[in-house]
Structure formats: C-alpha cells, structure tokens
Design a protein around this motif. Structure first.
Motif, mmCIF file in Angstrom:
data_model
loop_
_atom_site.group_PDB
_atom_site.id
_atom_site.type_symbol
_atom_site.label_atom_id
_atom_site.label_comp_id
_atom_site.label_asym_id
_atom_site.label_seq_id
_atom_site.Cartn_x
_atom_site.Cartn_y
_atom_site.Cartn_z
ATOM 1 N N ALA A 1 51.502 70.617 110.456
ATOM 2 C CA ALA A 1 52.541 71.087 111.371
ATOM 3 C C ALA A 1 52.234 72.488 111.888
ATOM 4 O O ALA A 1 52.389 72.768 113.087
ATOM 5 C CB ALA A 1 53.901 71.064 110.676
ATOM 6 N N GLU A 2 51.765 73.387 111.026
ATOM 7 C CA GLU A 2 51.519 74.761 111.467
ATOM 8 C C GLU A 2 50.308 74.843 112.389
ATOM 9 O O GLU A 2 50.311 75.603 113.371
ATOM 10 C CB GLU A 2 51.319 75.690 110.267
ATOM 11 N N ASP B 1 60.998 77.511 122.138
ATOM 12 C CA ASP B 1 60.792 77.014 120.774
ATOM 13 C C ASP B 1 61.114 75.525 120.670
ATOM 14 O O ASP B 1 60.440 74.786 119.956
ATOM 15 C CB ASP B 1 61.677 77.795 119.797
ATOM 16 N N THR C 1 49.806 74.242 120.129
ATOM 17 C CA THR C 1 50.788 74.056 121.197
ATOM 18 C C THR C 1 51.154 75.383 121.854
ATOM 19 O O THR C 1 51.223 75.483 123.086
ATOM 20 C CB THR C 1 52.056 73.382 120.645
ATOM 21 N N VAL C 2 51.372 76.407 121.054
ATOM 22 C CA VAL C 2 51.719 77.723 121.602
ATOM 23 C C VAL C 2 50.554 78.307 122.399
ATOM 24 O O VAL C 2 50.752 78.915 123.459
ATOM 25 C CB VAL C 2 52.143 78.683 120.477
ATOM 26 N N LYS D 1 56.895 68.998 120.334
ATOM 27 C CA LYS D 1 55.482 68.614 120.330
ATOM 28 C C LYS D 1 54.945 68.509 118.906
ATOM 29 O O LYS D 1 54.191 67.588 118.567
ATOM 30 C CB LYS D 1 54.664 69.632 121.131
ATOM 31 N N VAL D 2 55.316 69.462 118.072
ATOM 32 C CA VAL D 2 54.856 69.445 116.678
ATOM 33 C C VAL D 2 55.395 68.206 115.962
ATOM 34 O O VAL D 2 54.659 67.505 115.257
ATOM 35 C CB VAL D 2 55.306 70.726 115.945
ATOM 36 N N SER D 3 56.684 67.919 116.170
ATOM 37 C CA SER D 3 57.300 66.769 115.522
ATOM 38 C C SER D 3 56.651 65.459 115.955
ATOM 39 O O SER D 3 56.377 64.580 115.133
ATOM 40 C CB SER D 3 58.792 66.744 115.842
ATOM 41 N N VAL E 1 58.162 73.514 121.798
ATOM 42 C CA VAL E 1 57.072 73.581 120.822
ATOM 43 C C VAL E 1 57.372 72.679 119.633
ATOM 44 O O VAL E 1 56.510 71.898 119.194
ATOM 45 C CB VAL E 1 56.852 75.035 120.352
ATOM 46 N N GLU E 2 58.583 72.754 119.110
ATOM 47 C CA GLU E 2 58.923 71.963 117.927
ATOM 48 C C GLU E 2 58.941 70.470 118.228
ATOM 49 O O GLU E 2 58.615 69.655 117.364
ATOM 50 C CB GLU E 2 60.268 72.417 117.363
ATOM 51 N N ARG F 1 51.454 73.606 115.665
ATOM 52 C CA ARG F 1 52.301 74.628 116.304
ATOM 53 C C ARG F 1 51.434 75.685 116.989
ATOM 54 O O ARG F 1 51.699 76.096 118.132
ATOM 55 C CB ARG F 1 53.207 75.258 115.251
ATOM 56 N N GLN F 2 50.397 76.139 116.315
ATOM 57 C CA GLN F 2 49.520 77.159 116.883
ATOM 58 C C GLN F 2 48.784 76.640 118.117
ATOM 59 O O GLN F 2 48.639 77.349 119.115
ATOM 60 C CB GLN F 2 48.518 77.633 115.823
#
Length: 280
Positions: free
Chosen positions: A118-119, A134, A125-126, A140-142, A137-138, A122-123
C-alpha cells in the motif's frame, strides 16, 4: 468474494447478474439459449449472472435486445463501468487478471501493481499525480491492493514475474518503504505464490526495454497480452502479436538470473534498504 469483482462494486454487479437471471428465466431461455443469441457461450452468461465476469457494453446491448429490457442492462453497465477506479485502457485488463489461469509479467522500472504494498503504491500514485487530492490517491491505492488479492485466492493463477534490477534499486519513497516492498515480494516468493526472476543490469539490452509486458492465459479463451507505457496501455489479442510477445517474454526469462539467485538478490537489496532506514 466472487472472483473478478472488487469489494466496492460487488453488490451492484451481483444485482445486475440477478436481474439477468430473473429476466432470462421469465423469457423461458436457458443460459445456452441466451448465449447463442448474443454470441457468447452459455458459460459466459452463467458468469455474468454470478458476478464473476463483467459483460462488455456490446454484449449488454444485445442482451437488452433479446430480452426486450428497454436498454436496462446497457445503461446499468455504463454506470458501473464509469464507477471503476481504473483508467479506461486498464479496466478490461483488471477483469481479465481475475479470470486468468496463468499470468506472466515483466516490469522494467516499477514493481508490478499485483505486488505493490500500500505504501509503495501510494508513493507511485503521488509521484504521477502531485496535485491529486488524498481521496483520489487512496482510491488508487485501494484498487491496487484489492487486485492483489487474487494471488491469495484458492484459485489463484500461476504468477511468473521478471523484474529488471532497476526495480530493486530505484528508491520509491524512503528506504523503509523499499525494504518493506522487497521483503513483501520475497515473502510471497518463499510462500510459493509466485516465481520471480531478476534481469541484472549487466545483462545489457533485452526485449521490451520500452515498457512493461503482461501475458495472460485462460481456461476457456485464447491468451492475450498487455503492454503499458507511462501514459497508456494496449491490450493485445491478435494471435500473431501475442505469439511475438510470448517469444519476447521467453527471451526475458533467458536473460534473467535463476529464481534462487533472484530471490537472494531481492533479499540482499531489502537488507541494504533496511540498514539505511535504521540509520536515518
């Protein structure tokens, strides 16, 4: 969970499938009957009804025509597709991943989505969307971590991954993020959820240097390929093109280290990042 449908949309696709089953039965049609009329197999109709497979828009439109449902299935299909967290060019690929019996993947610079923590996701995607909210981003991470659940499924595909050594060396996030990401890959390899091989930098030129490559095989359909660059992706279904992509992937595996040596290299890189994280 029905294979191929993420938890955020499963109930809605189940409703679509339940409506299809009810209206088909009212019309006095078997799954095979309806399948023949809309040019898919009866098995596909069954998968639609169980929310295992998502229909394409043209199939939904033909179902409306046969069942005289006034465009209900196409309209609902469009709404559900528009809710998808994936880019237009990747939506079908995400569905196909969940149906594949074998997935072979090559990543030249970034950890494949199916293996991202997940982290790390996140990186990434950002970095690609520095002004994104946010919530975006979340989401996309999910969606990315949801996709990875197919590797833990009882009917998970055989997953073969070739990584270029760049994937292990380019630091995404801090050293702690990279250490956790590489440890995650190593753990899944040791759990025999995948086979991973690394192409070392000293291997020089190799096929598919310009982008990632994914090959997928299925029980009831021909194999397909998928290539992706920074801004778009292309699904490959022409048999001749898929054959060329298969040959390119075979050449990549020849250029790679053995799975044992690759795993050792991944764990060594993870330990280097872990040591760095402890000293910063």
């Amino acid at each position: 969970m029905a294979k191929g449908v993420g938890p955020g949309h499963r109930a809605t696709w189940e409703f679509w499938g339940e409506e299809l089953r009810e209206r088909r039965m009212k019309a006095g049609l078997t799954q095979d009957d309806l399948g023949r009329r809309v040019f898919v197999s009866g098995g596909y109709i069954g998968q639609f009804e169980q929310a295992i497979r998502k229909p394409q828009l043209d199939v939904a439109a033909r179902i409306d025509e046969i069942l005289q449902s006034g465009g209900f299935f196409e309209r609902m299909c469009r709404k559900l597709i528009n809710k998808s967290p994936y880019a237009d060019y990747f939506r079908e690929v995400a569905d196909l991943e969940a149906l594949a019996t074998t997935i072979c993947e090559f990543a030249p610079t970034v950890v494949p989505g199916l293996l991202q923590t997940a982290e790390y996701a996140r990186q990434v995607t950002v970095a690609a969307n520095p002004f994104a909210a946010d919530e975006y981003v979340e989401e996309k991470v999910s969606s990315r971590t949801d996709r990875s659940r197919i590797l833990a499924d009882a009917t998970r595909p055989e997953y073969w991954v070739v990584l270029h050594e760049n994937v292990l060396r380019v630091q995404v996030g801090g050293p702690g993020v990279m250490a956790a990401q590489l440890e995650h890959i190593a753990a899944r390899a040791r759990a025999r959820e995948l086979v991973v091989a690394v192409i070392p930098c000293v291997a020089g030129a190799h096929p598919s240097m310009m982008g990632s490559l994914k090959l997928m095989e299925f029980e009831d359909a021909p194999p397909v390929g998928y290539t992706e660059t920074a801004f778009t992706g292309t699904l490959l279904d022409d048999p001749a093109v898929v054959k060329k992509a298969r040959r390119a992937y075979d050449l990549l595996r020849v250029a790679a280290l053995s799975p044992e040596a690759s795993l050792a290299l991944i764990e060594s890189a993870a330990e280097e990042f872990r040591r760095c994280a402890r000293t910063t």
